[in-house]
Scaffold this motif. Structure first.
Motif, PDB file in Angstrom:
ATOM      1  N   ALA A  31       0.829  -1.155   0.140  1.00 21.28           N
ATOM      2  CA  ALA A  31      -0.037   0.092   0.000  1.00 21.28           C
ATOM      3  C   ALA A  31       1.125   1.277  -0.064  1.00 21.28           C
ATOM      4  O   ALA A  31       0.469   2.313  -0.515  1.00 21.28           O
ATOM      5  CB  ALA A  31      -0.940   0.046   1.161  1.00 21.28           C
ATOM      6  N   GLU A  32       2.085   1.372   0.572  1.00 20.71           N
ATOM      7  CA  GLU A  32       2.878   2.512   0.738  1.00 20.71           C
ATOM      8  C   GLU A  32       3.436   2.864  -0.741  1.00 20.71           C
ATOM      9  O   GLU A  32       3.766   3.980  -0.890  1.00 20.71           O
ATOM     10  CB  GLU A  32       3.835   2.521   1.920  1.00 20.71           C
ATOM     11  N   LYS A  33       3.653   1.754  -1.435  1.00 20.22           N
ATOM     12  CA  LYS A  33       4.391   1.859  -2.833  1.00 20.22           C
ATOM     13  C   LYS A  33       3.172   2.401  -3.785  1.00 20.22           C
ATOM     14  O   LYS A  33       3.657   2.981  -4.891  1.00 20.22           O
ATOM     15  CB  LYS A  33       5.002   0.613  -3.326  1.00 20.22           C
ATOM     16  N   SER A  34       2.065   2.503  -3.159  1.00 24.21           N
ATOM     17  CA  SER A  34       0.953   2.708  -4.224  1.00 24.21           C
ATOM     18  C   SER A  34       1.054   4.388  -4.540  1.00 24.21           C
ATOM     19  O   SER A  34       0.288   4.743  -5.352  1.00 24.21           O
ATOM     20  CB  SER A  34      -0.447   2.420  -3.769  1.00 24.21           C
ATOM     21  N   LEU A  35       1.888   5.065  -3.528  1.00 24.99           N
ATOM     22  CA  LEU A  35       2.048   6.503  -3.693  1.00 24.99           C
ATOM     23  C   LEU A  35       2.501   6.667  -5.186  1.00 24.99           C
ATOM     24  O   LEU A  35       2.282   7.657  -5.831  1.00 24.99           O
ATOM     25  CB  LEU A  35       3.022   7.170  -2.926  1.00 24.99           C
ATOM     26  N   PHE A  36       3.590   5.711  -5.546  1.00 27.87           N
ATOM     27  CA  PHE A  36       4.032   5.808  -6.814  1.00 27.87           C
ATOM     28  C   PHE A  36       3.141   5.771  -8.053  1.00 27.87           C
ATOM     29  O   PHE A  36       3.334   5.907  -9.160  1.00 27.87           O
ATOM     30  CB  PHE A  36       5.042   4.597  -6.988  1.00 27.87           C
ATOM     31  N   ILE A  37       1.921   5.050  -7.621  1.00 33.16           N
ATOM     32  CA  ILE A  37       0.816   5.044  -8.797  1.00 33.16           C
ATOM     33  C   ILE A  37       0.533   6.371  -9.390  1.00 33.16           C
ATOM     34  O   ILE A  37       0.373   6.964 -10.376  1.00 33.16           O
ATOM     35  CB  ILE A  37      -0.338   4.322  -8.308  1.00 33.16           C
ATOM     36  N   THR A  38       0.210   7.390  -8.499  1.00 41.60           N
ATOM     37  CA  THR A  38      -0.200   8.596  -8.208  1.00 41.60           C
ATOM     38  C   THR A  38       1.059   9.593  -9.047  1.00 41.60           C
ATOM     39  O   THR A  38       0.778  10.290 -10.080  1.00 41.60           O
ATOM     40  CB  THR A  38      -0.657   9.344  -7.042  1.00 41.60           C
ATOM     41  N   THR A  39       2.288   9.111  -8.736  1.00 43.64           N
ATOM     42  CA  THR A  39       3.464  10.230  -8.867  1.00 43.64           C
ATOM     43  C   THR A  39       3.642   9.584 -10.539  1.00 43.64           C
ATOM     44  O   THR A  39       4.074  10.457 -11.364  1.00 43.64           O
ATOM     45  CB  THR A  39       4.462   9.933  -7.926  1.00 43.64           C
ATOM     46  N   THR A  40       3.623   8.577 -10.677  1.00 42.89           N
ATOM     47  CA  THR A  40       3.780   7.917 -12.103  1.00 42.89           C
ATOM     48  C   THR A  40       2.560   8.750 -13.137  1.00 42.89           C
ATOM     49  O   THR A  40       2.957   8.854 -14.147  1.00 42.89           O
ATOM     50  CB  THR A  40       3.754   6.452 -12.246  1.00 42.89           C
ATOM     51  N   ALA A  41       1.503   8.599 -12.691  1.00 44.26           N
ATOM     52  CA  ALA A  41       0.414   9.089 -13.555  1.00 44.26           C
ATOM     53  C   ALA A  41       0.939  10.490 -13.697  1.00 44.26           C
ATOM     54  O   ALA A  41       0.350  11.013 -14.903  1.00 44.26           O
ATOM     55  CB  ALA A  41      -0.919   9.099 -12.850  1.00 44.26           C
ATOM     56  N   ALA A  42       1.203  11.405 -12.622  1.00 44.77           N
ATOM     57  CA  ALA A  42       1.371  12.731 -13.057  1.00 44.77           C
ATOM     58  C   ALA A  42       2.598  12.850 -14.058  1.00 44.77           C
ATOM     59  O   ALA A  42       2.443  13.713 -15.004  1.00 44.77           O
ATOM     60  CB  ALA A  42       1.699  13.085 -11.779  1.00 44.77           C
ATOM     61  N   VAL A  43       3.619  12.062 -14.206  1.00 45.56           N
ATOM     62  CA  VAL A  43       4.704  12.188 -15.115  1.00 45.56           C
ATOM     63  C   VAL A  43       3.909  11.790 -16.525  1.00 45.56           C
ATOM     64  O   VAL A  43       4.376  12.282 -17.310  1.00 45.56           O
ATOM     65  CB  VAL A  43       5.876  11.105 -14.534  1.00 45.56           C
ATOM     66  N   ALA A  44       3.109  10.696 -16.568  1.00 42.13           N
ATOM     67  CA  ALA A  44       2.600  10.636 -17.724  1.00 42.13           C
ATOM     68  C   ALA A  44       1.683  11.630 -18.246  1.00 42.13           C
ATOM     69  O   ALA A  44       1.649  11.713 -19.604  1.00 42.13           O
ATOM     70  CB  ALA A  44       1.569   8.895 -17.528  1.00 42.13           C
ATOM     71  N   VAL A  45       1.035  12.205 -17.549  1.00 42.43           N
ATOM     72  CA  VAL A  45       0.066  13.278 -18.008  1.00 42.43           C
ATOM     73  C   VAL A  45       1.208  14.346 -18.567  1.00 42.43           C
ATOM     74  O   VAL A  45       0.908  14.670 -19.699  1.00 42.43           O
ATOM     75  CB  VAL A  45      -0.788  13.789 -16.842  1.00 42.43           C
ATOM     76  N   CYS A  46       2.172  14.903 -17.970  1.00 39.54           N
ATOM     77  CA  CYS A  46       2.917  15.618 -18.251  1.00 39.54           C
ATOM     78  C   CYS A  46       3.756  15.459 -19.782  1.00 39.54           C
ATOM     79  O   CYS A  46       3.473  16.229 -20.798  1.00 39.54           O
ATOM     80  CB  CYS A  46       4.252  16.046 -17.446  1.00 39.54           C
ATOM     81  N   GLU A  47       4.390  14.211 -19.675  1.00 38.22           N
ATOM     82  CA  GLU A  47       4.798  13.605 -20.920  1.00 38.22           C
ATOM     83  C   GLU A  47       3.910  13.658 -22.144  1.00 38.22           C
ATOM     84  O   GLU A  47       4.208  13.842 -23.147  1.00 38.22           O
ATOM     85  CB  GLU A  47       5.711  12.407 -20.784  1.00 38.22           C
ATOM     86  N   ALA A  70       3.252   2.200 -19.783  1.00 39.90           N
ATOM     87  CA  ALA A  70       4.631   2.156 -20.031  1.00 39.90           C
ATOM     88  C   ALA A  70       5.632   2.277 -18.748  1.00 39.90           C
ATOM     89  O   ALA A  70       6.483   1.307 -18.525  1.00 39.90           O
ATOM     90  CB  ALA A  70       5.114   2.931 -21.335  1.00 39.90           C
ATOM     91  N   LEU A  71       5.276   3.242 -17.955  1.00 40.33           N
ATOM     92  CA  LEU A  71       5.874   3.251 -16.964  1.00 40.33           C
ATOM     93  C   LEU A  71       5.528   2.447 -15.850  1.00 40.33           C
ATOM     94  O   LEU A  71       6.385   2.309 -14.918  1.00 40.33           O
ATOM     95  CB  LEU A  71       5.672   4.911 -16.489  1.00 40.33           C
ATOM     96  N   TYR A  72       4.266   2.002 -15.743  1.00 38.06           N
ATOM     97  CA  TYR A  72       3.628   1.263 -14.688  1.00 38.06           C
ATOM     98  C   TYR A  72       4.177  -0.025 -14.707  1.00 38.06           C
ATOM     99  O   TYR A  72       4.530  -0.664 -13.574  1.00 38.06           O
ATOM    100  CB  TYR A  72       2.144   1.097 -14.842  1.00 38.06           C
ATOM    101  N   LYS A  73       4.798  -0.570 -15.742  1.00 35.67           N
ATOM    102  CA  LYS A  73       5.543  -1.904 -16.015  1.00 35.67           C
ATOM    103  C   LYS A  73       6.680  -2.030 -14.726  1.00 35.67           C
ATOM    104  O   LYS A  73       7.034  -3.108 -14.316  1.00 35.67           O
ATOM    105  CB  LYS A  73       5.858  -2.386 -17.310  1.00 35.67           C
TER     106      LYS A  73
END
Length: 245
Positions: A85-101, A194-197
């Motif tokens: 569950a604590e690594k799930s913060l990375f889902i949100t931060t990865t999504a922010a990167v995906a949106v920017c890119e 692609a990042l989520y993998k």
């Protein structure tokens, strides 16, 4: 174009044959709520719910996300991550990167991330991201996570509501270019998966840092009851905000 609706076929056209099940709903309370129901009924990872408008779009801490018809893209992705569950913060931060890119790739503009999960362009918020998850208390992992993304593509004709006018912005000043919503949705979905993998590997963190909106800015922040002033010095490897008092 008033009739430029966002459709599964429109998104598939730009997805390069990714195998996602895209569910289009004309109007919904919130795409996260709709997708959570599908998740509980066994829908597979990669399922996407996309809508023209949300009547109860959700933001963080119980806030609302303004989601008018025809002006934005509002969608949620279903994930079944093998992480704590604590690594799930990375889902949100990865999504922010995906949106920017994705916005960079499709429009050539340069958005930034306001920690944790808001995307800014020209000092205005153009995207909100909200991850909701079901935690398996037996093993500390997640049964599923629903990642909601709302992006303001165009400013509504009547402008943004008074209470968010000072902070809300859109990618385009004028009306929404034809097929732009489908193109941006597809680009975000492709980039995110692609990042989520490599979710566990922090592969996204350099991009997250380079897009950081707050680095170098003076902020006030609270810890418990106390409020402090400081300057943001950067983002840690764990995606925490670093500030110097």
């Amino acid at each position: 174009e008033k009739n430029d609706i966002i459709s599964p076929s429109g998104i598939y056209k730009y997805l390069n044959g990714n195998k996602h099940k895209i569910v289009h709903l004309d109007e919904v309370n919130s795409t996260n709520t709709a997708l959570k129901e599908l998740a509980q009924n066994g829908a597979q990872e990669g399922t996407v719910v996309v809508t023209e408008m949300q009547t109860g779009g959700k933001g963080r801490r119980g806030k609302r996300f303004f989601s008018p018809r025809g002006c934005g893209v509002y969608f949620s992705l279903l994930l079944r991550p093998h992480c704590t569950a604590e690594k799930s913060l990375f889902i949100t931060t990865t999504a922010a990167v995906a949106v920017c890119e994705a916005i960079e790739q499709v429009t050539g503009l340069n958005p930034q991330i306001k920690w944790v999960n808001d995307v800014y362009l020209n000092e205005k918020k153009v995207c909100g991201i909200l991850t909701e998850a079901s935690v398996d208390f037996e093993n500390g992992g997640l049964n599923w996570a629903v990642l909601g993304i709302g992006i303001n593509i165009a400013v509504p004709e009547e402008g943004f509501p008074e209470e968010i006018r000072s902070i809300a912005g859109a990618i385009f000043d004028g009306p929404c270019p034809v097929e732009m919503r489908s193109r941006i949705s597809a680009a975000v979905i492709s980039r995110f998966f692609a990042l989520y993998k490599n979710l566990g590997s922090n592969a996204f963190i350099e991009s997250y840092r380079s897009h950081s909106f707050l680095t170098g800015r003076a902020i006030t922040f609270s810890l418990g009851e106390e409020t402090y002033r400081g300057v943001v010095t950067g983002i840690s490897d764990e995606a925490h905000l670093l500030a110097e008092r």
